[in-house]
Design an enzyme around this catalytic site. Structure first.
Site, short mmCIF file in Angstrom:
data_model
loop_
_atom_site.label_atom_id
_atom_site.label_comp_id
_atom_site.label_asym_id
_atom_site.label_seq_id
_atom_site.Cartn_x
_atom_site.Cartn_y
_atom_site.Cartn_z
NE ARG A 220 20.15 42.58 -49.57
CZ ARG A 220 19.92 41.81 -48.51
NH1 ARG A 220 20.81 40.90 -48.15
NH2 ARG A 220 18.81 41.94 -47.78
CG PHE A 236 29.67 32.37 -46.60
CD1 PHE A 236 29.77 31.12 -46.02
CD2 PHE A 236 30.84 33.10 -46.80
CE1 PHE A 236 31.00 30.60 -45.64
CE2 PHE A 236 32.07 32.59 -46.40
CZ PHE A 236 32.16 31.34 -45.83
CG ASP A 259 24.61 29.40 -49.02
OD1 ASP A 259 24.86 30.46 -48.41
OD2 ASP A 259 24.08 28.42 -48.48
CB ALA A 287 31.16 28.79 -48.49
CG ASP A 307 26.48 38.35 -45.40
OD1 ASP A 307 26.79 38.51 -44.20
OD2 ASP A 307 25.32 38.47 -45.83
CB CYS A 347 26.06 38.55 -38.56
SG CYS A 347 26.20 36.76 -38.79
#
Length: 403
Positions: A220, A236, A259, A287, A307, A347
């Site tokens: 970040r 997101f 989101d 999204a 993200d 992720c």
């Protein structure tokens, strides 16, 4: 609770020929397909000693025949069996490492234990301003909860300890984890943590995973330095981590966070208000649909952050996940002005860094836009990568410039 018994009395889990090498190499997972047999004296949750087909000791682990990972390995020293003292020392070592890195602060959030990366496969421990959230993802850890809680009390003296499990993982493990408070009282009112000079509200009674995405802490800040004077779209956005950093640390002219969770967006708005930020706003909409709507409307931004949640939890769905990553990144590129910044993350642990980069290559080719990769980043330093277990490096964060 585990008890010390002579190594000769520990039941054996015997590997098939040519299956021992990666395990001698200290990878912590022995899969079901690697075994010739496991002593019937060992019931699931018991300690076993893993041996090669010629009887040579490999490691001590914990057996679970219900899981694809039949034995999780914890000690490669024949003189170091898996006693209560072993677990307590492992936990102490992990927490000491965070203290040495300067991450342990009573007003902050920190991952104290990161599963395989800290030699404690199946256990995640997050700390939030004096409160602890445990995520137990393996039978080995579920059976040793008393020892774990005792060790955490010795090391941290938390105000509360809450237990959670990740639904898909505990199902694969054949473990029953009932989310509950193990100790103390979880605050009924929100608590607050400081991260990079920004204050975030947390509701420890709910939230994804253990309550907050600590793994993006350094990313970040790294991304924020590219946003000065820019109009930024954060897709997101969850509770606003990247968006608030862009607004407060990065000096963005305008930030829009999107989101699909009403609850997350409400929390993001409160976070913005608490930090006195008037250059950021949040919207609760789907999204994926909103990305397309923005492109169709001809909207343009100077920076886009992607993200998204995990797109696949298994290798079987890698191709579908890569298509989804391609789709959202292609849409993001379409929204960017020339010279714009794309911060794109994955992720999904089953998506390799090379595959993710190749997906962006496809976006560059199909869109006719040059994409320069400025930074390749991973998870924050309290989520280290264990070199003998590459699966611990799950997070990819690419910062790109798009012409």
């Amino acid at each position: 609770m585990s008890q010390q018994i002579p190594a000769s009395d520990v039941p054996k889990a015997v590997l098939l020929p040519r299956k021992a090498q990666p395990l001698y190499g200290r990878h912590p997972w022995a899969l079901h397909s690697a075994f010739d047999h496991i002593d019937t004296a060992a019931v699931d949750g018991d300690v076993v000693q893993l041996v090669g087909d010629h009887g040579r000791f490999v490691a001590y682990g914990v057996v679970n025949r219900k899981s694809r990972i039949h034995v999780r390995l914890y000690s490669w020293d024949v003189e170091q069996p898996l006693t209560d003292d072993f677990w307590k020392q492992k936990i102490a070592t992990s927490i000491d490492a965070r203290r040495q890195l300067g991450l342990f602060d009573e007003n902050a959030g920190c991952r104290l234990i990161y599963s395989e990366a800290d030699g404690l496969s199946g256990l995640i421990v997050d700390y939030f301003a004096g409160h602890i959230v445990l995520q137990v993802n393996a039978l080995a850890m579920e059976r040793r909860l008393d020892v774990i809680v005792a060790a955490l009390n010795e090391q941290v003296s938390p105000k509360s300890i809450t237990l959670r499990g990740e639904a898909g993982v505990i199902k694969a493990e054949g473990v029953t984890i009932e989310p509950r408070v193990l100790q103390g009282e979880v605050p009924t009112e929100p608590i607050f943590i400081q991260e990079n000079g920004i204050e975030f509200e947390l509701d420890l009674s709910t939230g994804q995973k253990t309550g907050f995405y600590l793994d993006q802490r350094e990313n970040r800040v790294a991304a924020a330095k590219y946003f000065s004077g820019r109009r930024v779209l954060d897709m997101f956005c969850y509770t606003g981590g990247f968006a608030l950093a862009a607004a407060k640390l990065g000096g963005a002219s305008e930030v829009i966070g999107i989101d699909g969770s009403d609850k997350a967006i409400d929390l993001a708005r409160r976070n913005a208000e608490r930090n006195g930020l008037s250059n950021v706003r949040f919207e609760s909409v789907d999204a994926f649909d909103h990305l397309k709507a923005l492109v169709d409307a001809g909207e343009k931004f100077d920076a886009v952050i992607l993200d998204p949640p995990k797109f696949t939890k298994t290798r079987r769905n890698i191709n579908e996940a890569l298509k989804a990553y391609y789709h959202i990144n292609r849409q993001a590129v379409n929204l960017l002005n020339p010279g714009g910044i794309l911060v794109t993350c994955s992720c999904s642990g089953n998506i390799s860094r090379d595959d993710f980069q190749m997906t962006l290559l496809g976006v560059a080719q199909k869109s006719g836009r040059d994409i320069q990769l400025l930074e390749q980043r991973s998870a924050s330093i309290d989520h280290p990568t264990l070199l003998t277990c590459p699966e611990t490096q799950y997070l990819k964060c690419f910062i790109c410039r798009v012409e």
